[in-house]
Design a protein around this motif. Sequence first.
Motif, PDB file in Angstrom:
ATOM      1  N   LEU A 146       0.839  -1.205   0.000  1.00 19.07           N
ATOM      2  CA  LEU A 146       0.000   0.000   0.000  1.00 19.07           C
ATOM      3  C   LEU A 146       0.870   1.249   0.000  1.00 19.07           C
ATOM      4  O   LEU A 146       0.598   2.203  -0.744  1.00 19.07           O
ATOM      5  CB  LEU A 146      -0.914  -0.014   1.219  1.00 19.07           C
ATOM      6  N   ALA A 147       1.901   1.261   0.831  1.00 24.15           N
ATOM      7  CA  ALA A 147       2.783   2.426   0.904  1.00 24.15           C
ATOM      8  C   ALA A 147       3.458   2.679  -0.436  1.00 24.15           C
ATOM      9  O   ALA A 147       3.588   3.836  -0.872  1.00 24.15           O
ATOM     10  CB  ALA A 147       3.823   2.220   1.999  1.00 24.15           C
ATOM     11  N   ARG A 148       3.858   1.636  -1.101  1.00 27.33           N
ATOM     12  CA  ARG A 148       4.530   1.814  -2.389  1.00 27.33           C
ATOM     13  C   ARG A 148       3.559   2.262  -3.488  1.00 27.33           C
ATOM     14  O   ARG A 148       3.942   3.042  -4.370  1.00 27.33           O
ATOM     15  CB  ARG A 148       5.251   0.525  -2.763  1.00 27.33           C
ATOM     16  N   ARG A 149       2.321   1.795  -3.426  1.00 25.38           N
ATOM     17  CA  ARG A 149       1.332   2.267  -4.411  1.00 25.38           C
ATOM     18  C   ARG A 149       1.076   3.757  -4.250  1.00 25.38           C
ATOM     19  O   ARG A 149       0.857   4.468  -5.232  1.00 25.38           O
ATOM     20  CB  ARG A 149       0.005   1.496  -4.252  1.00 25.38           C
ATOM     21  N   HIS A 150       1.097   4.215  -3.002  1.00 26.08           N
ATOM     22  CA  HIS A 150       0.841   5.631  -2.735  1.00 26.08           C
ATOM     23  C   HIS A 150       2.128   6.460  -2.702  1.00 26.08           C
ATOM     24  O   HIS A 150       2.084   7.640  -2.341  1.00 26.08           O
ATOM     25  CB  HIS A 150       0.110   5.785  -1.398  1.00 26.08           C
ATOM     26  N   ALA A 151       3.245   5.824  -3.050  1.00 30.68           N
ATOM     27  CA  ALA A 151       4.550   6.502  -3.054  1.00 30.68           C
ATOM     28  C   ALA A 151       4.896   7.074  -1.678  1.00 30.68           C
ATOM     29  O   ALA A 151       5.519   8.125  -1.558  1.00 30.68           O
ATOM     30  CB  ALA A 151       4.581   7.602  -4.107  1.00 30.68           C
ATOM     31  N   THR A 152       4.471   6.372  -0.633  1.00 29.05           N
ATOM     32  CA  THR A 152       4.806   6.781   0.734  1.00 29.05           C
ATOM     33  C   THR A 152       6.225   6.337   1.065  1.00 29.05           C
ATOM     34  O   THR A 152       6.537   5.145   0.969  1.00 29.05           O
ATOM     35  CB  THR A 152       3.825   6.151   1.745  1.00 29.05           C
ATOM     36  N   PRO A 153       7.104   7.252   1.450  1.00 30.30           N
ATOM     37  CA  PRO A 153       8.486   6.859   1.771  1.00 30.30           C
ATOM     38  C   PRO A 153       8.520   5.925   2.985  1.00 30.30           C
ATOM     39  O   PRO A 153       7.815   6.140   3.968  1.00 30.30           O
ATOM     40  CB  PRO A 153       9.171   8.182   2.091  1.00 30.30           C
ATOM     41  N   LEU A 154       9.324   4.897   2.887  1.00 33.00           N
ATOM     42  CA  LEU A 154       9.505   3.956   3.989  1.00 33.00           C
ATOM     43  C   LEU A 154      10.968   3.958   4.405  1.00 33.00           C
ATOM     44  O   LEU A 154      11.864   3.853   3.565  1.00 33.00           O
ATOM     45  CB  LEU A 154       9.083   2.538   3.575  1.00 33.00           C
ATOM     46  N   GLU A 155      11.195   4.076   5.693  1.00 33.32           N
ATOM     47  CA  GLU A 155      12.564   4.112   6.196  1.00 33.32           C
ATOM     48  C   GLU A 155      13.148   2.704   6.250  1.00 33.32           C
ATOM     49  O   GLU A 155      12.420   1.727   6.460  1.00 33.32           O
ATOM     50  CB  GLU A 155      12.598   4.736   7.593  1.00 33.32           C
ATOM     51  N   PRO A 156      14.461   2.588   6.076  1.00 31.84           N
ATOM     52  CA  PRO A 156      15.095   1.260   6.150  1.00 31.84           C
ATOM     53  C   PRO A 156      15.125   0.733   7.576  1.00 31.84           C
ATOM     54  O   PRO A 156      15.146   1.500   8.541  1.00 31.84           O
ATOM     55  CB  PRO A 156      16.511   1.513   5.624  1.00 31.84           C
ATOM     56  N   LEU A 184       7.697  -0.468   8.908  1.00 29.67           N
ATOM     57  CA  LEU A 184       6.333  -0.041   8.623  1.00 29.67           C
ATOM     58  C   LEU A 184       5.715   0.455   9.923  1.00 29.67           C
ATOM     59  O   LEU A 184       5.451  -0.325  10.832  1.00 29.67           O
ATOM     60  CB  LEU A 184       5.529  -1.220   8.056  1.00 29.67           C
ATOM     61  N   GLU A 185       5.495   1.778  10.000  1.00 30.25           N
ATOM     62  CA  GLU A 185       4.950   2.355  11.226  1.00 30.25           C
ATOM     63  C   GLU A 185       3.429   2.322  11.217  1.00 30.25           C
ATOM     64  O   GLU A 185       2.799   2.213  10.158  1.00 30.25           O
ATOM     65  CB  GLU A 185       5.456   3.787  11.397  1.00 30.25           C
ATOM     66  N   GLU A 186       2.846   2.451  12.410  1.00 32.66           N
ATOM     67  CA  GLU A 186       1.385   2.340  12.520  1.00 32.66           C
ATOM     68  C   GLU A 186       0.654   3.387  11.689  1.00 32.66           C
ATOM     69  O   GLU A 186      -0.415   3.109  11.131  1.00 32.66           O
ATOM     70  CB  GLU A 186       0.968   2.458  13.998  1.00 32.66           C
ATOM     71  N   GLU A 187       1.214   4.596  11.600  1.00 34.33           N
ATOM     72  CA  GLU A 187       0.540   5.648  10.833  1.00 34.33           C
ATOM     73  C   GLU A 187       0.335   5.234   9.376  1.00 34.33           C
ATOM     74  O   GLU A 187      -0.630   5.656   8.734  1.00 34.33           O
ATOM     75  CB  GLU A 187       1.354   6.941  10.879  1.00 34.33           C
ATOM     76  N   THR A 188       1.241   4.407   8.860  1.00 41.39           N
ATOM     77  CA  THR A 188       1.147   3.991   7.460  1.00 41.39           C
ATOM     78  C   THR A 188      -0.033   3.063   7.219  1.00 41.39           C
ATOM     79  O   THR A 188      -0.564   2.998   6.103  1.00 41.39           O
ATOM     80  CB  THR A 188       2.461   3.295   7.036  1.00 41.39           C
TER      81      THR A 188
END
Length: 430
Positions: free
Chosen positions: A378-388, A413-417
Motif C-alpha cells: 500500500l505504501a509503495r502504491r501511494h509513493a509513501t516513503p519507507l525508512e530502512p 512499517l509504522e502504525e501511521e502507514t
Amino acid sequence: MSSNPPGGTASVDPPQIPTSPEPSPATLAWLARPELAGLWQRLRTRLEGNGRTVQGHIRGGHWDRAERRELSMLLGRSVSPTGNVTVALADVDARLRATAGGLIPALEALGGPIRDRRGERRSARDATTRLWEEAAAIADRDWVESVRRSGTLARLDPAAALRLIEQGARVLTTIDPDRPVGRGDLAALVTGTAHGLDDGTLLARIVLRGLALRYARGEIPAHAPGRRDLWRTAGAVTDEVSATVLTLGLRPPGSSPAARLLCERADAGYETHLSMREIRRLAGPPVAPGTRVYVCENPRVVEVAADRGVRAALVCTAGNPATVVSTLLEALAGAGAHVRYHGDFDWPGLAMADRVLRRFGASPWRMVTADYEAGVALARRHATPLEPLAGGPHVATWDPELTPTMLASGVKLEEETVLDFLVAELLRAA
C-alpha cells in the motif's frame, strides 16, 4: 656493574652515582631505557602483589636480545641469549642500593608509588566486616543480612553503604500503614530530597527488601505495579495522578461513579486519559469478561479512531508500556478480556510486541507476515516513503515468517502507514 653480554661484546656500565636514598637524574635516565621497561613492570606487579616485600623471583622467556643485554648490565652477570630468565628481587635491590637507594625507590621514581594491593584487600575486607557489624547493631538483623546477600551495596565504600543502611532503617521505622504518607514526603524527611526513594535508587531497593520481608512477600516484586502495591501496603503513597494511559471505548460493568463516567465518555465517542487513581476508582474490572480490547502503540491511532466514530475498546501504550499502562493491561487480562496488540513493524516494535504478548497474554492484531506485506504494498502504491530497518533483527515468536520477510524487504512499517487497515477493523469490531 660491568659484565660481558651475550656474544662476547664488552658492555658499558651504567653511571656510578654516590649512594643516595633517591636516584639522581643521570641514574634515572639510564634506568628509564625502553629495554628495561618490561622488567620494571614485572617487578612492580610482583611487589604490589606481595605487600611491597623485596623477596621472591620473576621468571620468563619473553625477553628480546636488547632487553637481555640491558638486564646483563643491570645484574652484573651474563644472561643467556635464549630460554627463561630468572631474576631475584633481592639481587636487583642490592645492585640498585648504591645508585638509586634500592629497588622500591627506583621503581617509584620511574613510575609513581607502589601500591600494597594485599594490604588494600585486607583493609577492604576489614572495613566491610565492620560495616555489616555496625549495620546489624542499628537495624533489623534479618533485613541487614538480606541486603548483604543481595550485593546491592557491594560497589559502595563502607561509609556510603552504612549511611544508606541508616537511612533505610529510618524509613522502615517511620513508615506506618495506619498513617499513610506520600513517598516523596517520606523521602524528603529522611534524605532531604523528595526523589530519595524514587524507583531505581539504591535506597528504594534496600527499603523494598525490608518491606518484602515485613509483609511476607519474599523477594522484591519484579514489576513496577507490584512494587507500588508494596509501598502502598506499607503506608507510602506514590504519585497516582500525573501519569496516564490513553483509552477509547472502555465500558466498565461496575456502578461506581468512575465506571459510569467512563461509560458515558465511551458512548459519546470521547477518548479518555486514565490516571492510576482513576483506574483504582473503578472499583471493579475495566471491561466485562470476554470483551475484545485492541491495543496500539501510537496515539494517532486513537485520534483517528475517535474521529471516525469507533466504539470498540482501544488502549494506547504510547511506546513501551509505562507503569499506568501496564496496570490497566494487567487489569484487562485479569478481567478476562481478549487483548489484541499492534505496533510498529521494526525491530524495537517486534521486541515490544513480544513483551506485551507474553506478559499480558495478548494475541497479535494485524501483526503477521501478510499484514506487513499488505502495508508495504500500500505504501509503495501511494509513493509513501519507507525508512530502512536499522539495528539487529528481532525474531517474532508469534510468526516465524515475519522476521525473514522484513529482512528481505528491508523497510520498517509504522502504525501511521496502516491507519486505514486498523481503523477499518475497529469499525467492524464495534
